[in-house]
Design a protein around this motif. Structure first.
Motif, PDB file in Angstrom:
ATOM      1  N   PRO A   5      65.902  44.638  98.912  1.00  0.00           N
ATOM      2  CA  PRO A   5      64.920  43.869  98.150  1.00  0.00           C
ATOM      3  C   PRO A   5      65.440  43.505  96.760  1.00  0.00           C
ATOM      4  N   PHE A   6      64.846  42.446  96.196  1.00  0.00           N
ATOM      5  CA  PHE A   6      65.205  42.030  94.848  1.00  0.00           C
ATOM      6  C   PHE A   6      64.721  43.102  93.874  1.00  0.00           C
ATOM      7  N   PRO A   7      65.514  43.462  92.871  1.00  0.00           N
ATOM      8  CA  PRO A   7      65.127  44.567  91.971  1.00  0.00           C
ATOM      9  C   PRO A   7      63.809  44.289  91.242  1.00  0.00           C
ATOM     10  N   PHE A   8      62.924  45.256  91.301  1.00  0.00           N
ATOM     11  CA  PHE A   8      61.602  45.110  90.681  1.00  0.00           C
ATOM     12  C   PHE A   8      61.680  44.852  89.182  1.00  0.00           C
ATOM     13  N   PRO A   9      62.531  45.566  88.408  1.00  0.00           N
ATOM     14  CA  PRO A   9      62.606  45.267  86.964  1.00  0.00           C
ATOM     15  C   PRO A   9      63.049  43.831  86.684  1.00  0.00           C
TER      16      PRO A   9
END
Length: 102
Positions: A5-9
């Protein structure tokens, strides 16, 4: 690649920068350009950046059920039905053929 997944931050920072752009860019455009050119340039910059963010969100999760998506399950069901019909020997135009009488 598809399972990471794309990094949350990074998503949060991108959203914050988009909001900051929506607030700061109009002020900067009006200071550096005349009113009409500043308005047009501001509209273009904010629209393009927001559009790029929306495209990135769609590319991150392409298989959601939103109104603009194609009904792939329905297409697959129709295709499967056509294959079953084809292999069963029935042709939709077969009732138009004349049968030879003996």
């Amino acid at each position: 690649m598809a399972y990471i997944p794309f990094p949350f931050p990074h998503v949060q920072l991108t959203s914050a920068f988009i909001l900051l752009t929506i607030v700061v860019v109009p002020v900067l455009m009006l200071v550096k350009a005349n009113v009409y050119f500043g308005f047009v340039l501001n509209f273009l910059v904010v629209t393009i950046l927001t559009g790029l963010n929306e495209v990135a969100k769609e590319l991150e999760n392409p298989f959601t059920n939103v109104p603009n998506d194609l009904p792939l399950n329905l297409f697959q069901a129709h295709f499967n039905e056509a294959l079953i019909t084809m292999f069963a020997g029935y042709h939709p135009d077969s009732h138009w053929e004349l049968k030879e009488s003996a």
